[in-house]
Design an enzyme around this catalytic site. Structure first.
Site, PDB file in Angstrom:
ATOM      1  N   CYS A 389       2.829  -4.009  -2.689  1.00 16.99           N
ATOM      2  CA  CYS A 389       2.120  -5.172  -3.143  1.00 16.99           C
ATOM      3  C   CYS A 389       2.625  -5.962  -3.949  1.00 16.99           C
ATOM      4  O   CYS A 389       3.368  -6.810  -3.814  1.00 16.99           O
ATOM      5  CB  CYS A 389       0.704  -4.671  -3.215  1.00 16.99           C
ATOM      6  N   HIS A 519      -0.106  -1.526   1.199  1.00 17.94           N
ATOM      7  CA  HIS A 519      -0.364  -0.383   0.159  1.00 17.94           C
ATOM      8  C   HIS A 519      -0.093   0.809   1.124  1.00 17.94           C
ATOM      9  O   HIS A 519      -1.104   1.449   1.493  1.00 17.94           O
ATOM     10  CB  HIS A 519      -1.539  -0.254  -0.362  1.00 17.94           C
ATOM     11  N   GLU A 521       0.700   3.543   0.609  1.00 21.66           N
ATOM     12  CA  GLU A 521       0.109   4.991   0.107  1.00 21.66           C
ATOM     13  C   GLU A 521      -1.070   5.356   0.581  1.00 21.66           C
ATOM     14  O   GLU A 521      -1.372   6.334   0.707  1.00 21.66           O
ATOM     15  CB  GLU A 521       0.059   4.882  -1.347  1.00 21.66           C
TER      16      GLU A 521
HETATM   17  N1  GLN Z   1      -2.265  -9.146  -7.774  1.00 20.87           N
HETATM   18  C1  GLN Z   1      -1.559  -9.313  -6.538  1.00 20.87           C
HETATM   19  C2  GLN Z   1      -2.508 -10.133  -5.774  1.00 20.87           C
HETATM   20  O1  GLN Z   1      -3.565  -9.994  -5.751  1.00 20.87           O
HETATM   21  C3  GLN Z   1      -1.195  -7.971  -6.078  1.00 20.87           C
HETATM   22  C4  GLN Z   1      -2.481  -7.102  -5.638  1.00 20.87           C
HETATM   23  C5  GLN Z   1      -2.085  -5.620  -5.357  1.00 20.87           C
HETATM   24  O2  GLN Z   1      -0.721  -5.237  -6.091  1.00 20.87           O
HETATM   25  N2  GLN Z   1      -2.874  -5.042  -4.858  1.00 20.87           N
HETATM   26  O3  GLN Z   1      -1.978 -10.609  -4.647  1.00 20.87           O
END
Ligand code: GLN
Length: 545
Positions: A389, A519, A521
């Protein structure tokens, strides 16, 4: 109406006993016998969900397939039970009161005085039964968060008491703590006795007591707890420290906990225990592993006072473990606070000592430049790297700055006036942020990605055309820079079906340089590692060219 068996799990003495793991393990031993189980987690806090909680406050935010941002215990349930759990399975005080007040405003209580009993308890029971009705399980496991004696969870315990009174088939399991004070060197049962006394004050007599302790419970204490707490001796279950959490279902098996729960309900298991064998086999294999891999997690949510809060990245850690065990290696996770690299960039060479690097999800500017330095180091030194992400977004920032030579390139989340906004807010998110509507408004939950044939990611996912992973973000790779990034060699290995959002990237001619906007994970399971984590660990065992 569907009538399942309800297992209520309460906690005593102190928080952090691993009630979530206990609940997941009880679910597992019933699942092994062919029963369908559905876990629910109740949280007493007034937040509507965990989405606005800082990870250092309450651990990681778990994301469900249907876009819930909920308590990390639901993650344990999914990892153990290998089922997809909906956001409706996490009930918070915030949601309950919100609904009750909404009902009142809509005149649904017909002029009655709205009270904790019956209106709040009715709403709690409705929510619990809603889950049962939706998935029609044999057992609903309801973990009531917090500790008996908390103001916050008393009303939920009351709702459970009412459900039993209304004729639901219920069993009550109390997870308590049996300390071994150093100066005494023996297990003390008094805190458990007190905690059961408090539970009884709320109208609940536990049927089982699970005793968390450093050591297995001895017979003397078992008898004592049985006598003082009025629980059958065989229903006092020992829950000693184990090397790793996936052992716990086997610890419960040894004590025939499933049989005891079934006999409480006069039930016979529909299935033999054949499926248990694979789990047992894997646990046994893990115990004999000796080859190690070192993985650095470069993040920022680590320190609270003197403690390192691994809870902030629990799903990432578990995903690393699953993939490592699956590949016959023991993971050693090294925590790196990215801010250290910002103070002294030469410190990035500590990554020399690790086999692979993960840059996990994150928000906000703190520690960002340190993460970018770590990614640059991995790219230039052929060090296996997995970005999750925010990790993908910063890999794009690094690539734009140092390969495409777009000096000052950044994400507008961190630097709104960057000359090269290679990561920008999703158009549909702009209005949301302007109105400060932060709760549950990110791009959340499961989304498909179309994979590019013959890429590494495509191979890792078993050459599937479309794959689904869970998301939680507001920013994306800016479509205006897609062309520049690709022409400099960054491969977009997966895109959203409309071709607008970059979901996976990779670098060819690198041992392993992969990142995803998702994500992954959250889809890793004890018996089934996620393909990207699996790929990372496999890459570590291939000798450096
Ligand atoms: N801060 C980034 C966004 O909002 C990544 C978010 C995250 O890593 N879950 O896109």
């Amino acid at each position: 109406m569907h009538k399942p068996y309800y297992i209520f799990i309460t906690g005593g003495v102190l928080s952090g006993l691993g009630k979530g793991i206990c609940t997941a393990s009880i679910g597992k031993i019933l699942q092994w016998r062919g029963f369908k189980v559905e876990p629910i987690k109740i949280d007493g806090y007034l937040n509507f969900d965990a989405g606005t909680l800082r990870p250092t406050e309450h651990g990681e935010v778990w994301v469900t397939y249907d876009g819930g941002e909920i308590d990390q215990d639901l993650g344990h349930y999914e990892r153990f039970l290998d089922v997809k759990i909906s956001k409706i399975n996490n009930i918070t005080s915030g949601q309950i009161y919100w609904q009750v007040i909404k009902n009142e405003r809509e005149g649904k209580y017909l002029g009655k005085t709205v009270q904790l009993i019956p209106h709040v308890t009715d709403e709690i029971k409705r929510r619990i039964r809603q889950v049962a009705e939706k998935s029609k399980p044999d057992f609903v496991l309801v973990e009531i968060g917090g500790t008996v004696g908390d103001y916050e969870n008393a009303i939920f315990i009351e709702a459970a008491r009412q459900m039993r009174m209304e004729g639901e088939k219920c069993v009550f399991i109390h997870v308590s703590y049996v300390p071994i004070p150093k100066h005494l060197g023996e297990q003390k049962t008094k805190p458990t006795q007190h905690s059961v006394k408090m539970l009884r004050d709320l109208g609940i007599q536990p049927d089982f007591i699970i005793c968390r302790s450093e050591k297995p419970l001895d017979d003397v204490r078992r008898k004592k707890i049985a006598t003082f707490c009025d629980v059958k001796e065989e229903n006092v279950i020992s829950d000693p420290d184990v090397d790793f959490v996936y052992e716990l279902p086997l610890v419960f098996e040894e004590q025939k906990l499933a049989e005891k729960i079934l006999s409480h309900f006069n039930l016979k298991p529909p299935q033999t225990l054949a499926v248990k064998k694979r789990w047992e086999g894997l646990v046994g294999k893990i115990k004999s592993l000796d080859k190690k891999v070192k993985i650095a997690i470069v993040g920022k949510y680590f320190d609270i006072g003197n403690f390192v809060l691994a809870d902030s990245y629990i799903s990432v850690i578990e995903a690393v473990k699953h993939a490592s065990w699956h590949n016959g290696v023991k993971p050693e996770i090294i925590w790196i606070n990215s801010k250290d690299f910002e103070k002294d960039p030469s410190k990035v060479s500590v990554l020399d000592e690790v086999d692979g690097v993960i840059v996990p999800g994150g928000f906000g500017s703190s520690g960002v430049e340190g993460k970018v330095l770590a990614i640059k180091y991995c790219r230039e030194n052929n060090k296996p790297f997995l970005g999750l992400c925010f990790g993908l977004q910063l890999a794009v920032v690094e690539f734009a700055r140092n390969v495409c030579k777009l000096e000052g390139a950044h994400s507008t989340e961190i630097y709104p006036n960057t000359p090269y906004p290679v990561i920008d807010i999703l158009p549909e998110q702009k209005d949301i942020l302007e109105k400060s509507k932060y709760g549950a408004t990110m791009r959340l939950g499961e989304y498909p990605a179309v994979l590019k044939k013959n890429t590494l990611v495509w191979k890792l996912y078993g050459k599937k055309e479309v794959v689904y992973e869970r998301h939680r973000h507001r920013y994306e790779v800016n479509p205006e820079y897609h062309q520049t990034l690709q022409s400099h060699g960054l491969v977009f290995s997966g895109m959203s079906p409309d071709g607008r959002l970059v979901e996976f990237i990779e670098l060819p001619n690198h041992r392993f340089f992969v990142a995803t906007q998702a994500h992954p994970e959250f889809t890793s399971r004890f018996m089934k590692p996620n393909p990207l984590f699996d790929g990372l660990i496999k890459a570590l065992s291939v000798p450096k060219p």
